[in-house]
Design an enzyme around this catalytic site. Structure first.
Site, PDB file in Angstrom:
ATOM      1  N   ARG A 121      -8.078   3.605  13.450  1.00  0.00           N
ATOM      2  CA  ARG A 121      -7.163   4.732  13.718  1.00  0.00           C
ATOM      3  C   ARG A 121      -6.565   4.709  15.113  1.00  0.00           C
ATOM      4  O   ARG A 121      -5.427   5.176  15.312  1.00  0.00           O
ATOM      5  CB  ARG A 121      -7.904   6.060  13.502  1.00  0.00           C
ATOM      6  CG  ARG A 121      -8.458   6.271  12.116  1.00  0.00           C
ATOM      7  CD  ARG A 121      -7.364   6.295  11.066  1.00  0.00           C
ATOM      8  NE  ARG A 121      -7.902   6.599   9.739  1.00  0.00           N
ATOM      9  CZ  ARG A 121      -7.241   6.378   8.609  1.00  0.00           C
ATOM     10  NH1 ARG A 121      -6.022   5.844   8.646  1.00  0.00           N
ATOM     11  NH2 ARG A 121      -7.780   6.672   7.452  1.00  0.00           N
ATOM     12  N   GLN A 140      -3.897   2.005  15.097  1.00  0.00           N
ATOM     13  CA  GLN A 140      -2.824   2.511  14.236  1.00  0.00           C
ATOM     14  C   GLN A 140      -1.980   3.572  14.948  1.00  0.00           C
ATOM     15  O   GLN A 140      -0.745   3.522  14.928  1.00  0.00           O
ATOM     16  CB  GLN A 140      -3.458   3.101  12.964  1.00  0.00           C
ATOM     17  CG  GLN A 140      -2.472   3.642  11.940  1.00  0.00           C
ATOM     18  CD  GLN A 140      -3.190   4.327  10.766  1.00  0.00           C
ATOM     19  OE1 GLN A 140      -4.421   4.268  10.637  1.00  0.00           O
ATOM     20  NE2 GLN A 140      -2.426   4.979   9.914  1.00  0.00           N
ATOM     21  N   GLU A 176     -10.131  12.600   7.613  1.00  0.00           N
ATOM     22  CA  GLU A 176     -10.020  13.937   7.017  1.00  0.00           C
ATOM     23  C   GLU A 176     -11.366  14.648   6.971  1.00  0.00           C
ATOM     24  O   GLU A 176     -11.455  15.842   7.254  1.00  0.00           O
ATOM     25  CB  GLU A 176      -9.458  13.827   5.594  1.00  0.00           C
ATOM     26  CG  GLU A 176      -8.027  13.338   5.534  1.00  0.00           C
ATOM     27  CD  GLU A 176      -7.689  12.830   4.146  1.00  0.00           C
ATOM     28  OE1 GLU A 176      -7.235  13.622   3.322  1.00  0.00           O
ATOM     29  OE2 GLU A 176      -7.902  11.629   3.880  1.00  0.00           O
ATOM     30  N   ASP A 214      -9.203   0.336   2.068  1.00  0.00           N
ATOM     31  CA  ASP A 214      -8.196  -0.034   3.065  1.00  0.00           C
ATOM     32  C   ASP A 214      -8.746   0.349   4.444  1.00  0.00           C
ATOM     33  O   ASP A 214      -8.414   1.397   5.000  1.00  0.00           O
ATOM     34  CB  ASP A 214      -6.880   0.700   2.759  1.00  0.00           C
ATOM     35  CG  ASP A 214      -5.813   0.415   3.796  1.00  0.00           C
ATOM     36  OD1 ASP A 214      -5.887  -0.628   4.462  1.00  0.00           O
ATOM     37  OD2 ASP A 214      -4.899   1.254   3.942  1.00  0.00           O
ATOM     38  N   ASP A 272       0.851  -1.195   0.000  1.00  0.00           N
ATOM     39  CA  ASP A 272       0.000   0.000   0.000  1.00  0.00           C
ATOM     40  C   ASP A 272       0.886   1.243   0.000  1.00  0.00           C
ATOM     41  O   ASP A 272       1.779   1.376   0.842  1.00  0.00           O
ATOM     42  CB  ASP A 272      -0.903  -0.009   1.242  1.00  0.00           C
ATOM     43  CG  ASP A 272      -2.042   0.996   1.103  1.00  0.00           C
ATOM     44  OD1 ASP A 272      -2.348   1.412  -0.032  1.00  0.00           O
ATOM     45  OD2 ASP A 272      -2.629   1.360   2.140  1.00  0.00           O
ATOM     46  N   GLU A 320     -10.553   3.943   3.715  1.00  0.00           N
ATOM     47  CA  GLU A 320      -9.630   4.678   2.857  1.00  0.00           C
ATOM     48  C   GLU A 320      -9.991   4.343   1.417  1.00  0.00           C
ATOM     49  O   GLU A 320      -9.958   3.176   1.007  1.00  0.00           O
ATOM     50  CB  GLU A 320      -8.169   4.328   3.182  1.00  0.00           C
ATOM     51  CG  GLU A 320      -7.750   4.881   4.547  1.00  0.00           C
ATOM     52  CD  GLU A 320      -6.252   4.794   4.824  1.00  0.00           C
ATOM     53  OE1 GLU A 320      -5.566   3.996   4.154  1.00  0.00           O
ATOM     54  OE2 GLU A 320      -5.782   5.538   5.711  1.00  0.00           O
ATOM     55  N   GLU A 363      -9.220   3.947  -2.207  1.00  0.00           N
ATOM     56  CA  GLU A 363      -7.967   3.744  -2.936  1.00  0.00           C
ATOM     57  C   GLU A 363      -8.224   3.027  -4.260  1.00  0.00           C
ATOM     58  O   GLU A 363      -9.291   2.465  -4.479  1.00  0.00           O
ATOM     59  CB  GLU A 363      -6.997   2.896  -2.088  1.00  0.00           C
ATOM     60  CG  GLU A 363      -6.737   3.476  -0.704  1.00  0.00           C
ATOM     61  CD  GLU A 363      -5.493   2.932  -0.035  1.00  0.00           C
ATOM     62  OE1 GLU A 363      -4.673   2.298  -0.724  1.00  0.00           O
ATOM     63  OE2 GLU A 363      -5.352   3.140   1.181  1.00  0.00           O
ATOM     64  N   HIS A 385      -3.808  14.017   0.739  1.00  0.00           N
ATOM     65  CA  HIS A 385      -4.058  13.128   1.884  1.00  0.00           C
ATOM     66  C   HIS A 385      -2.880  13.156   2.856  1.00  0.00           C
ATOM     67  O   HIS A 385      -3.072  13.319   4.065  1.00  0.00           O
ATOM     68  CB  HIS A 385      -4.304  11.696   1.395  1.00  0.00           C
ATOM     69  CG  HIS A 385      -4.391  10.702   2.518  1.00  0.00           C
ATOM     70  ND1 HIS A 385      -5.468  10.654   3.379  1.00  0.00           N
ATOM     71  CD2 HIS A 385      -3.528   9.750   2.948  1.00  0.00           C
ATOM     72  CE1 HIS A 385      -5.269   9.695   4.272  1.00  0.00           C
ATOM     73  NE2 HIS A 385      -4.101   9.135   4.044  1.00  0.00           N
ATOM     74  N   LYS A 439      -4.453  -2.095  10.188  1.00  0.00           N
ATOM     75  CA  LYS A 439      -4.906  -2.176   8.800  1.00  0.00           C
ATOM     76  C   LYS A 439      -4.965  -3.596   8.267  1.00  0.00           C
ATOM     77  O   LYS A 439      -5.536  -3.835   7.200  1.00  0.00           O
ATOM     78  CB  LYS A 439      -3.981  -1.351   7.900  1.00  0.00           C
ATOM     79  CG  LYS A 439      -4.202   0.152   8.040  1.00  0.00           C
ATOM     80  CD  LYS A 439      -3.099   0.931   7.376  1.00  0.00           C
ATOM     81  CE  LYS A 439      -3.340   2.429   7.474  1.00  0.00           C
ATOM     82  NZ  LYS A 439      -4.401   2.905   6.573  1.00  0.00           N
ATOM     83  N   THR A 492      -8.884  -5.885   3.892  1.00  0.00           N
ATOM     84  CA  THR A 492      -8.766  -4.917   2.801  1.00  0.00           C
ATOM     85  C   THR A 492      -9.713  -5.403   1.710  1.00  0.00           C
ATOM     86  O   THR A 492      -9.564  -6.523   1.229  1.00  0.00           O
ATOM     87  CB  THR A 492      -7.323  -4.875   2.253  1.00  0.00           C
ATOM     88  OG1 THR A 492      -6.424  -4.628   3.337  1.00  0.00           O
ATOM     89  CG2 THR A 492      -7.163  -3.786   1.207  1.00  0.00           C
TER      90      THR A 492
HETATM   91 CA    CA Z   1      -4.014   3.042   2.909  1.00  0.00          CA
END
Ligand code: CA
Length: 387
Positions: A223, A226, A346, A219, A117, A185, A187, A124, A239, A243
Site C-alpha cells: 500500500r 502503491q 479495509e 492480489d 485486474d 486482496e 479476488e 470495496h 502490485k 499475484t
Molecule cells: Ca486488486
C-alpha cells in the site's frame, strides 16, 4: 458449511465440481493434467491409457492445450469424467490413476497470457475511496458506467504455496526499503479458454464460449508503494511483485446453479453491458480470508456490482482480443459488512498489515442450485522477510 456434512465445502470436491490442475506424476515422468475428487488427485493421462477416458492433451505442463480445444470439447470431457468417476465398475481403473492429494505438488495450472485486474466491488471501491479521498464522493464518476480495470503483470502470477517476498520500493519521497504496508486482496480470477478474434468484441451472451473457469486470486499489494506511485497512471510496482492463484481451475459448467444477477442489473447501462435477467453471470461464491489459522472475514462474491461477463465484454469492446490462458480478476471482493471485506486496508482502516511469516489463505466454494457445494479450494502464501 453445508448442512449434514462435516467436510468444509471449500474442499469437498464431489463429482459436481471436477476442477482441472497440473502436477508432476509421483509415478511417471513429466507433468500430467489432473482432476480432484475428494482428497485425491486423478491423473487424466492414466485414465486415458486405461481406456476409461478419451485421449487428450493430458501429458502437458499446463492446461493451455486443453483450453484451446474449445467449449464443445470441455463439455465432452467433463461429461466423460463425471461418468467414469461415478461408475462403480470402473473403481479399479480410477484407483490406479489416483494419488493422495498430499502426494502431489500442484504447478501453476495455466501459462498466463495477458493479465487484467478489475475493481468490480462497489463496497470495496467505496471503502477505499473514503480512505483515500476523505470528504469527497467515494466513487469517481465513471465507476457505475464501466468496469474499471488495469493491465497487470502475467509473468509474476504464481501458484498457491509459492512464498511471497516482501517487496522493496519507494515508500514516499526520499524513502526506500521493504514495504511496511503489505496487504492481501481477496479476488476471483477468470481463465480464458477459447480465443476471440482481433477486432471482434465478446458479447455478454458469448461469455461461456470463451471463458473456461475460475480460480481464487490473492492480489498482494504494497500500500505504501502503491499510494506514492499510482497517480496518474494507476497501480504499478505496488502490485506487480506477485499475484497468487489457486491450483485447481473450476469449470464454469460446474457453476450453472450458482448464477445470480450482479449488482449492476438495475443500473442504466450501455447495451453492450446490459445483462439479460434470464442470463445473469453474477455468481454466488462464499469466500473466506484466513491469516495464521484465524478466519478474519467472509467476503460474498454475490455482492459484486459487475459480473465477469460484463468484465470480458468491456475488456474486448474496443476490439482487443483474448487468448487461451489470459486471466482477468474481479478486484477485491468486499461485502457490506465489516466482517465481509477483502483487504486488511479495509478491515483495519490502514493501521495494521501483514508481518513476516504470516500465512494467508483464501478459500471458497459456490452454492449450487440444489444446495450442492461446488468446491474451489484455496490459494495460500507465506510472507518472507526482505532485509
Ligand atoms: Ca486488486
Amino acid at each position: 458449511m453445508t448442512a449434514g456434512t462435516d467436510v468444509d465445502p471449500a474442499y469437498a470436491f464431489t463429482p459436481a465440481t471436477l476442477p482441472y490442475g497440473v502436477a508432476p506424476s509421483p509415478r511417471f515422468d513429466g507433468p500430467r493434467v489432473m482432476t480432484r475428487l475428494g482428497g485425491r488427485a486423478i491423473d487424466l493421462a492414466a485414465l486415458a491409457d486405461g481406456g476409461a477416458l478419451p485421449a487428450g492433451p493430458w501429458r502437458a505442463a499446463t492446461l493451455n492445450p486443453f483450453l484451446e480445444s474449445g467449449p464443445e470439447q470441455w463439455r465432452a470431457v467433463r461429461a466423460a469424467l463425471q461418468a467414469v468417476l461415478t461408475d462403480e465398475t470402473l473403481e479399479t481403473a480410477v484407483d490406479a490413476a489416483a494419488y493422495r492429494i498430499d502426494e502431489v505438488t500442484m504447478l501453476l495450472p495455466v501459462a498466463v497470457g495477458d493479465y487484467v485486474d478489475f475493481y468490480a466491488s462497489e463496497h470495496h471501491a467505496s471503502n477505499v475511496g473514503r480512505l483515500l479521498r476523505p470528504g469527497q464522493p467515494p466513487l469517481l464518476p465513471n465507476w457505475h458506467h464501466l468496469p474499471v480495470g488495469y493491465h497487470g503483470r502475467s509473468g509474476t502470477v504464481v501458484v498457491s504455496g509459492t512464498p511471497v517476498c516482501r517487496p522493496r520500493g519507494q515508500l514516499g519521497p526520499d524513502l526506500f526499503g521493504p514495504t511496511q504496508r503489505l496487504d492481501v486482496e481477496v479476488e476471483v480470477g477468470f481463465v480464458v479458454g477459447s480465443a476471440s478474434a482481433l477486432g471482434e468484441p465478446v458479447a455478454l451472451d458469448d461469455f461461456a464460449d470463451h471463458v473456461f473457469g475460475l480460480v481464487l486470486v490473492n492480489d498482494w499489494s504494497a500500500r505504501d508503494i502503491q499510494a506514492w506511485e499510482y497517480q496518474p497512471l494507476g497501480p504499478f510496482l505496488g502490485k506487480s511483485f506477485a499475484t497468487s492463484i489457486s491450483p485447481w481451475v473450476v469449470p464454469l459448467d460446474a457453476l450453472a446453479g450458482s448464477r445470480r444477477p450482479a449488482g449492476s442489473c438495475s443500473a442504466e447501462l450501455l447495451p453492450y453491458l446490459r445483462e439479460r435477467e434470464s442470463e445473469p453471470w453474477g455468481l454466488d461464491l462464499s469466500l473466506s480470508l484466513t491469516i495464521n489459522g484465524e478466519v478474519l472475514t467472509r467476503p460474498p462474491f454475490a455482492s459484486m456490482f459487475w459480473s465477469p461477463a460484463q468484465m470480458l465484454a468491456h475488456l474486448t469492446v474496443n476490439g482487443a482480443s483474448v487468448r487461451a490462458g489470459d486471466l482477468f480478476a474481479s478486484g477485491t471482493v468486499s461485502g457490506p459488512g465489516a466482517d465481509e471485506v477483502g483487504s486488511l486496508l479495509e478491515l483495519h482502516r490502514g493501521e495494521t498489515f501483514l508481518d513476516d511469516g504470516d500465512e494467508v489463505v483464501i478459500s471458497g466454494w459456490a452454492r449450487g442450485a440444489d444446495g450442492t457445494a461446488i468446491s474451489i479450494g484455496d490459494v495460500r502464501g507465506v510472507v518472507l522477510p526482505n532485509d
